[in-house]
Design an enzyme around this catalytic site. Structure first.
Site, PDB file in Angstrom:
ATOM      1  N   HIS A  49       0.807  -1.149  -0.018  1.00  0.00           N
ATOM      2  CA  HIS A  49       0.102   0.098  -0.072  1.00  0.00           C
ATOM      3  C   HIS A  49       0.843   1.312   0.153  1.00  0.00           C
ATOM      4  O   HIS A  49       2.044   1.230   0.435  1.00  0.00           O
ATOM      5  CB  HIS A  49      -1.092  -0.084   1.290  1.00  0.00           C
ATOM      6  CG  HIS A  49      -0.208   0.087   2.536  1.00  0.00           C
ATOM      7  ND1 HIS A  49       0.233  -1.255   3.071  1.00  0.00           N
ATOM      8  CD2 HIS A  49       0.367   1.155   3.309  1.00  0.00           C
ATOM      9  CE1 HIS A  49       0.829  -0.904   4.274  1.00  0.00           C
ATOM     10  NE2 HIS A  49       1.122   0.508   4.227  1.00  0.00           N
ATOM     11  N   HIS A 132       5.657   5.794  -1.109  1.00  0.00           N
ATOM     12  CA  HIS A 132       6.493   4.650  -1.503  1.00  0.00           C
ATOM     13  C   HIS A 132       5.708   3.543  -1.134  1.00  0.00           C
ATOM     14  O   HIS A 132       4.612   3.459  -0.452  1.00  0.00           O
ATOM     15  CB  HIS A 132       7.770   4.454  -0.412  1.00  0.00           C
ATOM     16  CG  HIS A 132       7.544   4.477   0.864  1.00  0.00           C
ATOM     17  ND1 HIS A 132       7.070   5.606   1.679  1.00  0.00           N
ATOM     18  CD2 HIS A 132       7.493   3.627   1.664  1.00  0.00           C
ATOM     19  CE1 HIS A 132       6.870   5.133   3.008  1.00  0.00           C
ATOM     20  NE2 HIS A 132       7.165   3.938   2.849  1.00  0.00           N
TER      21      HIS A 132
END
Length: 198
Positions: A49, A132
């Site tokens: 995620h 990220h």
């Protein structure tokens, strides 16, 4: 504690998730590293995620307060188009894949999410957004692995995809014997235009 007992607190964050085809592209690149670096604590692919806001431990009763405002926000927000690209590490311990694409839209969505959370009276540490995807964590004594794997992924560039849903995610704290586990508490379509009533 039996399974029907509701926890007093829940560890919560708000995130986007890459679609399966984007994850599969990155898995193909990572597969050799799974074999050559088995001591890395690899995140489950289904848990990958992009965190927009980390809220930390919240009283379980606080979570429902967030749902309607986040649903309305998701409905009103155009979904950003993103891609997975390159790699790096935080402090030689956390291996990540970078995010490319509509980063201005991604930052705007994260800012709006954080505004909604504050407007609900939920306190949290407003950390700077560093988009990220966390892939793995190195064990003590094995810190060189992250830089080796990141170097091998430096040229990786995945195809663009549309972030279709905003996710409110709960997790265990990772301090127990097993890996960190995540579960969707709720998720809402981005850009649907279907605001919740009230």
């Amino acid at each position: 504690m039996n399974e029907e007992t509701r926890p007093a607190t829940v560890r919560v964050f708000i995130a986007l998730a890459p679609p399966d085809h984007a994850k599969e592209e990155l898995v193909r690149e990572l597969r050799p590293s799974y074999g050559t670096h088995p001591r890395m604590r690899w995140n489950r692919v289904e848990d990958w995620h992009i965190t927009l806001a980390f809220l930390g431990e919240l009283p379980a009763g606080t979570v429902p307060v967030l749902c309607r405002p986040l649903a309305d926000l998701a409905a009103a927000h155009e979904p950003p188009r993103l891609a997975l690209r390159g790699s790096g590490s935080f402090d030689d311990r956390v291996l990540w894949s970078g995010i490319d694409g509509d980063l201005d839209d991604l930052h705007a969505l994260a800012a709006d999410v954080r505004t909604v959370v504050r407007s609900c009276g939920v306190p949290f540490e407003d950390r700077p957004l560093r988009p990220h995807l966390t892939l793995a964590r190195a064990r003590r004594g094995d810190l060189s692995s992250t830089s080796e794997i990141a170097a091998g992924l430096a040229e990786f560039a995945g195809r663009r995809w549309t972030a279709e849903r905003l996710h409110l995610v709960g997790s265990n704290d990772g301090r127990g014997p097993g890996p960190i586990r995540y579960r969707d508490i709720e998720s809402w379509a981005l850009g649907s235009g279907e605001h919740g009533g009230a």
